[in-house]
Design a protein around this motif. Structure first.
Motif, PDB file in Angstrom:
ATOM      1  N   GLY A 195       0.810  -1.206   0.000  1.00 41.04           N
ATOM      2  CA  GLY A 195       0.000   0.000   0.000  1.00 41.04           C
ATOM      3  C   GLY A 195       0.843   1.255   0.000  1.00 41.04           C
ATOM      4  N   GLY A 196       0.188   2.354  -0.362  1.00 40.77           N
ATOM      5  CA  GLY A 196       0.870   3.644  -0.437  1.00 40.77           C
ATOM      6  C   GLY A 196       1.271   4.192   0.915  1.00 40.77           C
ATOM      7  N   SER A 197       0.427   3.975   1.901  1.00 43.45           N
ATOM      8  CA  SER A 197       0.750   4.444   3.251  1.00 43.45           C
ATOM      9  C   SER A 197       0.173   3.455   4.260  1.00 43.45           C
ATOM     10  N   PRO A 198       0.927   2.378   4.523  1.00 45.95           N
ATOM     11  CA  PRO A 198       0.451   1.356   5.458  1.00 45.95           C
ATOM     12  C   PRO A 198       0.234   1.943   6.849  1.00 45.95           C
ATOM     13  N   SER A 199      -0.750   1.414   7.542  1.00 45.53           N
ATOM     14  CA  SER A 199      -1.060   1.899   8.887  1.00 45.53           C
ATOM     15  C   SER A 199      -0.209   1.163   9.920  1.00 45.53           C
ATOM     16  N   PRO A 200      -0.077   1.757  11.090  1.00 41.88           N
ATOM     17  CA  PRO A 200       0.641   1.070  12.173  1.00 41.88           C
ATOM     18  C   PRO A 200       0.004  -0.287  12.502  1.00 41.88           C
ATOM     19  N   VAL A 201      -1.304  -0.407  12.349  1.00 49.25           N
ATOM     20  CA  VAL A 201      -1.983  -1.675  12.626  1.00 49.25           C
ATOM     21  C   VAL A 201      -1.505  -2.742  11.652  1.00 49.25           C
ATOM     22  N   GLU A 202      -1.306  -2.392  10.394  1.00 51.87           N
ATOM     23  CA  GLU A 202      -0.821  -3.358   9.406  1.00 51.87           C
ATOM     24  C   GLU A 202       0.598  -3.822   9.745  1.00 51.87           C
ATOM     25  N   TYR A 203       1.438  -2.900  10.185  1.00 48.42           N
ATOM     26  CA  TYR A 203       2.781  -3.284  10.598  1.00 48.42           C
ATOM     27  C   TYR A 203       2.736  -4.174  11.841  1.00 48.42           C
ATOM     28  N   ALA A 204       1.893  -3.812  12.798  1.00 48.44           N
ATOM     29  CA  ALA A 204       1.769  -4.601  14.018  1.00 48.44           C
ATOM     30  C   ALA A 204       1.250  -6.003  13.706  1.00 48.44           C
ATOM     31  N   THR A 205       0.319  -6.106  12.782  1.00 49.16           N
ATOM     32  CA  THR A 205      -0.213  -7.410  12.392  1.00 49.16           C
ATOM     33  C   THR A 205       0.879  -8.271  11.766  1.00 49.16           C
ATOM     34  N   ALA A 206       1.693  -7.678  10.926  1.00 48.92           N
ATOM     35  CA  ALA A 206       2.803  -8.417  10.305  1.00 48.92           C
ATOM     36  C   ALA A 206       3.797  -8.886  11.367  1.00 48.92           C
ATOM     37  N   ALA A 207       4.109  -8.027  12.324  1.00 44.62           N
ATOM     38  CA  ALA A 207       5.039  -8.389  13.394  1.00 44.62           C
ATOM     39  C   ALA A 207       4.443  -9.488  14.271  1.00 44.62           C
ATOM     40  N   LEU A 208       3.161  -9.402  14.554  1.00 46.02           N
ATOM     41  CA  LEU A 208       2.514 -10.423  15.369  1.00 46.02           C
ATOM     42  C   LEU A 208       2.538 -11.776  14.662  1.00 46.02           C
ATOM     43  N   ARG A 209       2.351 -11.775  13.351  1.00 45.59           N
ATOM     44  CA  ARG A 209       2.403 -13.017  12.588  1.00 45.59           C
ATOM     45  C   ARG A 209       3.777 -13.664  12.717  1.00 45.59           C
ATOM     46  N   VAL A 210       4.841 -12.880  12.575  1.00 47.19           N
ATOM     47  CA  VAL A 210       6.196 -13.409  12.709  1.00 47.19           C
ATOM     48  C   VAL A 210       6.428 -13.907  14.133  1.00 47.19           C
ATOM     49  N   HIS A 211       5.954 -13.157  15.107  1.00 48.17           N
ATOM     50  CA  HIS A 211       6.109 -13.575  16.505  1.00 48.17           C
ATOM     51  C   HIS A 211       5.451 -14.934  16.726  1.00 48.17           C
ATOM     52  N   LYS A 212       4.250 -15.117  16.210  1.00 51.10           N
ATOM     53  CA  LYS A 212       3.548 -16.399  16.361  1.00 51.10           C
ATOM     54  C   LYS A 212       4.311 -17.520  15.656  1.00 51.10           C
ATOM     55  N   GLU A 213       4.870 -17.230  14.478  1.00 47.74           N
ATOM     56  CA  GLU A 213       5.660 -18.237  13.755  1.00 47.74           C
ATOM     57  C   GLU A 213       6.886 -18.643  14.581  1.00 47.74           C
ATOM     58  N   LEU A 214       7.589 -17.668  15.132  1.00 49.39           N
ATOM     59  CA  LEU A 214       8.789 -17.944  15.929  1.00 49.39           C
ATOM     60  C   LEU A 214       8.445 -18.731  17.194  1.00 49.39           C
ATOM     61  N   THR A 215       7.323 -18.372  17.826  1.00 46.21           N
ATOM     62  CA  THR A 215       6.888 -19.085  19.030  1.00 46.21           C
ATOM     63  C   THR A 215       6.564 -20.536  18.706  1.00 46.21           C
ATOM     64  N   ALA A 216       5.871 -20.751  17.594  1.00 46.99           N
ATOM     65  CA  ALA A 216       5.523 -22.123  17.177  1.00 46.99           C
ATOM     66  C   ALA A 216       6.784 -22.921  16.852  1.00 46.99           C
ATOM     67  N   GLU A 217       7.737 -22.304  16.177  1.00 48.03           N
ATOM     68  CA  GLU A 217       8.996 -22.980  15.846  1.00 48.03           C
ATOM     69  C   GLU A 217       9.781 -23.345  17.107  1.00 48.03           C
ATOM     70  N   ALA A 218       9.789 -22.441  18.076  1.00 45.64           N
ATOM     71  CA  ALA A 218      10.492 -22.707  19.325  1.00 45.64           C
ATOM     72  C   ALA A 218       9.824 -23.853  20.086  1.00 45.64           C
ATOM     73  N   ALA A 219       8.497 -23.865  20.108  1.00 48.02           N
ATOM     74  CA  ALA A 219       7.768 -24.937  20.792  1.00 48.02           C
ATOM     75  C   ALA A 219       8.001 -26.270  20.103  1.00 48.02           C
ATOM     76  N   LYS A 220       8.048 -26.249  18.798  1.00 45.69           N
ATOM     77  CA  LYS A 220       8.270 -27.468  18.019  1.00 45.69           C
ATOM     78  C   LYS A 220       9.678 -28.007  18.289  1.00 45.69           C
ATOM     79  N   GLY A 221      10.646 -27.109  18.431  1.00 46.33           N
ATOM     80  CA  GLY A 221      12.033 -27.500  18.680  1.00 46.33           C
ATOM     81  C   GLY A 221      12.236 -28.091  20.062  1.00 46.33           C
ATOM     82  N   GLN A 222      11.387 -27.729  21.031  1.00 45.28           N
ATOM     83  CA  GLN A 222      11.520 -28.238  22.396  1.00 45.28           C
ATOM     84  C   GLN A 222      10.808 -29.579  22.573  1.00 45.28           C
ATOM     85  N   GLY A 223       9.892 -29.877  21.668  1.00 49.70           N
ATOM     86  CA  GLY A 223       9.067 -31.085  21.853  1.00 49.70           C
ATOM     87  C   GLY A 223       9.606 -32.307  21.221  1.00 49.70           C
TER      88      GLY A 223
END
Length: 129
Positions: A101-129
């Motif tokens: 988009g031409g001018s992404p909102s802070p919510v869009e950036y936060a959503t992208a960061a949250l998605r990566v955070h969830k991916e990293l958390t899932a990967e870490a949990a998978k690595g411990q199990g």
């Protein structure tokens, strides 16, 4: 210099690779910055990375007492980044640049960061199990 337990500054341990600004009144105007190259039991060896005084940059500074980093004498400008931190940072940065988009909102950036955070958390949990 010998390797010992890290000495804490106001922002954490003093480590080789960090960049500190010298806040002494006569150095602030010169924008003097020192790169820590080795940390010993009581002192750090540093190289002058930046200084407005001609010929000062690139020279070795006199050893600095580690306790001085815990005072207002120095400000941490750049910390050392571990390889694992660099990889995680790259994933977050990639997610941010994928926001369209031409001018992404802070919510869009936060959503992208949250998605990566969830991916990293899932990967870490998978690595411990």
């Amino acid at each position: 210099m010998s390797i010992t337990a890290p000495v804490l500054s106001a922002v954490g341990p003093v480590r080789a690779g960090q960049l500190w600004q010298d806040m002494a009144p006569d150095m602030v105007d010169r924008e003097r910055m020192l790169r820590v190259v080795a940390v010993g039991a009581t002192h750090a060896d540093c190289v002058v990375e930046r200084d407005n005084r001609p010929g000062a940059a690139g020279r070795k500074a006199r050893p600095l007492a580690l306790r001085r980093f815990a005072t207002s004498a120095f400000t941490l400008i750049e910390d050392v980044v571990d390889d694992a931190d660099q990889l995680v940072y790259a994933r977050f940065l990639a997610a941010m640049t994928d926001v369209q988009g031409g001018s992404p909102s802070p919510v869009e950036y936060a959503t992208a960061a949250l998605r990566v955070h969830k991916e990293l958390t899932a990967e870490a949990a998978k690595g411990q199990g």
